[in-house]
Design a protein around this motif. Structure first.
Motif, mmCIF file in Angstrom:
data_model
loop_
_atom_site.group_PDB
_atom_site.id
_atom_site.type_symbol
_atom_site.label_atom_id
_atom_site.label_comp_id
_atom_site.label_asym_id
_atom_site.label_seq_id
_atom_site.Cartn_x
_atom_site.Cartn_y
_atom_site.Cartn_z
ATOM 1 N N CYS A 1 0.850 -1.191 0.000
ATOM 2 C CA CYS A 1 0.000 0.000 0.000
ATOM 3 C C CYS A 1 0.885 1.240 0.000
ATOM 4 C CB CYS A 1 -0.916 0.009 1.223
ATOM 5 S SG CYS A 1 -1.949 1.479 1.325
ATOM 6 N N THR A 2 0.774 2.072 -1.040
ATOM 7 C CA THR A 2 1.611 3.268 -1.114
ATOM 8 C C THR A 2 1.174 4.354 -0.137
ATOM 9 O OG1 THR A 2 0.295 4.004 -3.010
ATOM 10 C CG2 THR A 2 2.394 2.925 -3.490
ATOM 11 N N VAL A 3 -0.056 4.242 0.406
ATOM 12 C CA VAL A 3 -0.451 5.167 1.477
ATOM 13 C C VAL A 3 0.377 4.882 2.724
ATOM 14 C CG1 VAL A 3 -2.305 5.939 3.002
ATOM 15 C CG2 VAL A 3 -2.807 5.428 0.614
ATOM 16 N N GLU A 4 0.386 3.605 3.147
ATOM 17 C CA GLU A 4 1.140 3.224 4.350
ATOM 18 C C GLU A 4 2.636 3.415 4.151
ATOM 19 O OE1 GLU A 4 -0.325 2.528 7.191
ATOM 20 O OE2 GLU A 4 -2.197 2.898 6.129
ATOM 21 N N LEU A 5 3.119 3.068 2.953
ATOM 22 C CA LEU A 5 4.549 3.216 2.661
ATOM 23 C C LEU A 5 4.957 4.692 2.696
ATOM 24 C CD1 LEU A 5 6.704 1.120 2.063
ATOM 25 C CD2 LEU A 5 6.326 1.488 -0.373
ATOM 26 N N SER A 6 4.104 5.564 2.173
ATOM 27 C CA SER A 6 4.386 7.002 2.182
ATOM 28 C C SER A 6 4.433 7.540 3.605
ATOM 29 C CB SER A 6 3.326 7.762 1.374
ATOM 30 O OG SER A 6 3.345 7.377 0.023
ATOM 31 N N LYS A 7 3.546 7.058 4.465
ATOM 32 C CA LYS A 7 3.539 7.507 5.864
ATOM 33 C C LYS A 7 4.836 7.118 6.569
ATOM 34 C CE LYS A 7 -1.492 7.513 6.493
ATOM 35 N NZ LYS A 7 -2.654 6.850 7.143
ATOM 36 N N GLN A 8 5.400 5.962 6.187
ATOM 37 C CA GLN A 8 6.665 5.510 6.796
ATOM 38 C C GLN A 8 7.860 6.290 6.263
ATOM 39 O OE1 GLN A 8 7.140 1.239 6.286
ATOM 40 N NE2 GLN A 8 4.969 0.911 6.662
ATOM 41 N N LEU A 9 7.903 6.472 4.935
ATOM 42 C CA LEU A 9 9.101 7.010 4.291
ATOM 43 C C LEU A 9 9.042 8.517 4.063
ATOM 44 C CD1 LEU A 9 9.684 4.164 1.678
ATOM 45 C CD2 LEU A 9 10.880 4.494 3.844
ATOM 46 N N ILE A 10 7.825 9.098 4.060
ATOM 47 C CA ILE A 10 7.676 10.553 3.905
ATOM 48 C C ILE A 10 6.734 11.044 5.005
ATOM 49 C CG2 ILE A 10 7.355 12.423 2.228
ATOM 50 C CD1 ILE A 10 7.119 10.332 0.036
ATOM 51 N N PRO A 11 7.197 11.057 6.236
ATOM 52 C CA PRO A 11 6.310 11.441 7.354
ATOM 53 C C PRO A 11 5.958 12.933 7.329
ATOM 54 C CG PRO A 11 8.562 11.162 8.115
ATOM 55 C CD PRO A 11 8.546 10.726 6.679
ATOM 56 N N ASP A 12 4.913 13.260 8.080
ATOM 57 C CA ASP A 12 4.523 14.665 8.332
ATOM 58 C C ASP A 12 3.989 15.394 7.113
ATOM 59 O OD1 ASP A 12 5.433 14.337 10.991
ATOM 60 O OD2 ASP A 12 7.467 14.831 10.390
ATOM 61 N N MET A 13 3.458 14.670 6.135
ATOM 62 C CA MET A 13 2.778 15.328 5.028
ATOM 63 C C MET A 13 1.384 15.755 5.485
ATOM 64 S SD MET A 13 5.027 15.289 2.625
ATOM 65 C CE MET A 13 4.113 15.736 1.155
ATOM 66 N N GLU A 14 0.871 16.830 4.911
ATOM 67 C CA GLU A 14 -0.449 17.328 5.303
ATOM 68 C C GLU A 14 -1.550 16.337 4.935
ATOM 69 O OE1 GLU A 14 -1.213 21.216 3.807
ATOM 70 O OE2 GLU A 14 0.518 22.127 4.799
ATOM 71 N N SER A 15 -1.415 15.666 3.805
ATOM 72 C CA SER A 15 -2.416 14.703 3.362
ATOM 73 C C SER A 15 -1.728 13.589 2.595
ATOM 74 C CB SER A 15 -3.448 15.385 2.452
ATOM 75 O OG SER A 15 -4.302 14.423 1.860
ATOM 76 N N TYR A 16 -2.299 12.377 2.704
ATOM 77 C CA TYR A 16 -1.763 11.235 1.964
ATOM 78 C C TYR A 16 -2.737 10.760 0.888
ATOM 79 C CZ TYR A 16 2.078 11.117 5.243
ATOM 80 O OH TYR A 16 3.201 11.448 5.969
ATOM 81 N N SER A 17 -3.724 11.594 0.550
ATOM 82 C CA SER A 17 -4.554 11.285 -0.611
ATOM 83 C C SER A 17 -3.665 11.381 -1.849
ATOM 84 C CB SER A 17 -5.722 12.264 -0.720
ATOM 85 O OG SER A 17 -5.264 13.553 -1.097
ATOM 86 N N LEU A 18 -3.978 10.599 -2.875
ATOM 87 C CA LEU A 18 -3.094 10.532 -4.043
ATOM 88 C C LEU A 18 -2.931 11.892 -4.703
ATOM 89 C CD1 LEU A 18 -1.392 8.700 -5.855
ATOM 90 C CD2 LEU A 18 -3.439 8.284 -7.227
ATOM 91 N N GLY A 19 -4.022 12.641 -4.843
ATOM 92 C CA GLY A 19 -3.954 13.943 -5.508
ATOM 93 C C GLY A 19 -3.093 14.933 -4.757
ATOM 94 N N LYS A 20 -3.324 15.066 -3.456
ATOM 95 C CA LYS A 20 -2.586 16.053 -2.658
ATOM 96 C C LYS A 20 -1.135 15.634 -2.444
ATOM 97 C CE LYS A 20 -6.607 17.981 -0.284
ATOM 98 N NZ LYS A 20 -7.304 18.190 1.008
ATOM 99 N N LEU A 21 -0.915 14.326 -2.284
ATOM 100 C CA LEU A 21 0.452 13.841 -2.053
ATOM 101 C C LEU A 21 1.316 14.040 -3.294
ATOM 102 C CD1 LEU A 21 2.383 12.414 -0.092
ATOM 103 C CD2 LEU A 21 1.554 10.227 -0.994
ATOM 104 N N THR A 22 0.807 13.680 -4.459
ATOM 105 C CA THR A 22 1.599 13.842 -5.680
ATOM 106 C C THR A 22 1.867 15.315 -5.970
ATOM 107 O OG1 THR A 22 -0.459 13.670 -6.964
ATOM 108 C CG2 THR A 22 0.882 11.685 -6.768
#
Length: 456
Positions: free
Chosen positions: A112-133
């Motif tokens: 899951c790239t949501v969970e992976l993003s939370k681990q490897l890119i912490p403290d982002m405002e949102s992990y929705s695909l649109g806002k994260l990209t």
């Protein structure tokens, strides 16, 4: 091998949804090798809010294939793959449900790239695909359509693979793939290697990394491992099951990743790394008369060096050239042992700092120019080098003289934006080895682009 998946559905009650569109990109960690994109006739009503969100309506799907007509293609393109999706629990559940309706058990490993993003890119405002990209500067088109979302997920996953210094993702993938394969032929491994700059990882049958190396030509270096006759090469040839790699574009990126990942993974065939390679360094000290002296010495001192060298001879060669370039004194650089004036003064090529004829203030200005060029002590700067593709660059971040990390960015990205910069950068250790590597690379690559980070 990975299958990057995005699915659009009809909406509705849990486990009663139907697929309206599917996109699958088969991805080997470097490039897309196959793809399947199709509208699907779900044979059920589409919820109005879904029509508004995706733009897909029943009229568009009237002549689209039904799921059972594309099921075989989906099985084939995801064979021996890990399913990767943004919120993989949803996409994988939908796929399993559709196959279950056909009386077929569909089973794959997932990431899951949501969970992976939370681990490897912490403290982002949102992990929705649109806002994260958007925050990461990843270009995206056709939002809420399967192909557009899946392509954006491919680009996000590529960034996450680069940020995974522990190589957990790759090791797990190798372990899964090797269970269904016979012992590989070394020639087949070589055939899959690129002739590009990067870092390579030699794995055993359990997926464990037994050796990490870097090369300007990965394929050539792997051939050397597989044809070598020394003890280490023979052991590697006996244990190797597969080789994975990561293109870096920049040699500096390869050197830093190799150093960091050997420390993290501790492969059995890598010796204690790097410190012995940079054996000597250039140091500065101020004498009793106020003149800054330069000295080549072993690199194990506690004080920070200006730059480092692989041998004392290469250090002295650098110093001789620096004397010419900055009009320095041979005596005060340790190149001419005398109690009086240096040789260059005698031939009128030295301003006389050796006999206090030139003021310490004037002489030291030229020393500071040299230090400023070859040392990043207390500096805030970005080092920009070539990326893995024509459309990107790699950036190395140094703040207050401390190496913070590196990351890749598209050429259309405003890399000076601090928020985007921090999200792109993969944090890395600021140790003696990384300092040596960066200083040496800066000295050898004079055309490298360096940006003063906070200069107005």
């Amino acid at each position: 091998m990975y299958a990057i998946v995005d699915i659009e559905t009809t909406g509705g009650k849990f486990n009663e949804e139907g697929i309206t569109e599917i996109a699958i990109y088969r991805y080997n960690g470097h490039e897309i090798t196959d793809q399947f994109i199709s509208l699907i006739n779900p044979q059920r009503e589409i919820q109005p809010f879904v029509v508004n969100l995706t733009g897909i309506n029943s009229n568009m799907l009237r002549n689209a294939p039904k799921f059972y007509e594309v099921a075989k293609r989906i099985v084939e393109i995801t064979e021996d793959c890990i399913i990767v999706a943004h919120n993989s629990a949803f996409d994988y559940r939908i796929l399993k449900t559709e196959f279950k309706r056909l009386g077929f058990t569909y089973k794959r490993k997932t990431i899951c790239t949501v969970e992976l993003s939370k681990q490897l890119i912490p403290d982002m405002e949102s992990y929705s695909l649109g806002k994260l990209t958007k925050a990461l500067g990843i270009p995206m088109s056709d939002r809420h359509r399967a192909s557009g979302d899946a392509l954006a997920t491919v680009k996000l996953f590529k960034m996450l693979l680069n940020k995974d210094l522990d190589k957990t993702i790759i090791k797990d993938a190798v372990k899964i793939e090797q269970k269904s394969k016979m012992a590989p032929n070394l020639n087949n491994i070589v055939d899959e290697m690129p002739s590009d700059t990067g870092v390579y990882y030699i794995h055993n049958a359990d997926g464990e990394i037994i050796y990490i190396g870097k090369s300007k030509n990965i394929r050539k270096r792997i051939i050397q491992h597989f044809t070598g006759t020394n003890s280490k090469s023979k052991k590697i040839q006996k244990l190797v099951s597969t080789v994975t790699y990561e293109k870096t574009g920049s040699e500096l990126a390869a050197l830093l990743k190799e150093s960091a990942e050997i420390k993290k993974n501790k492969p059995i065939f890598n010796r204690a790394l790097r410190r012995s390679i940079f054996t000597h360094a250039l140091y500065a000290f101020t004498d009793s008369k106020g003149y800054i002296n330069l000295q080549i010495d072993k690199s194990d001192r506690d004080d920070a060096p200006i730059t480092t060298f692989t041998t004392r001879a290469s250090g002295k060669h650098f110093l001789f050239k620096a004397v010419e370039d900055y009009n320095l004194c041979q005596k005060l650089t340790g190149l001419y042992n005398t109690k009086t004036s240096c040789f260059k003064y005698e031939v009128k090529e030295c301003e006389g700092a050796c006999i206090n004829k030139e003021s310490a203030e004037d002489y030291n200005k030229r020393i500071e120019q040299l230090k400023d060029k070859y040392s990043y002590d207390n500096k805030n700067m970005l080092i920009i080098d070539k990326g893995r593709e024509i459309s990107e660059k790699v950036v190395f971040l140094i703040e207050n003289g401390i190496f913070k990390g590196m990351g890749y960015f598209n050429l259309n990205l405003q890399i000076n934006n601090s928020k985007i910069l921090k999200s792109v950068i993969t944090p890395m250790q600021n140790d003696r080895d990384s300092q040596h590597i960066i200083q040496s690379y800066l000295r050898r690559n004079k055309r490298l682009k360096v940006i003063d980070l906070y200069k107005n």
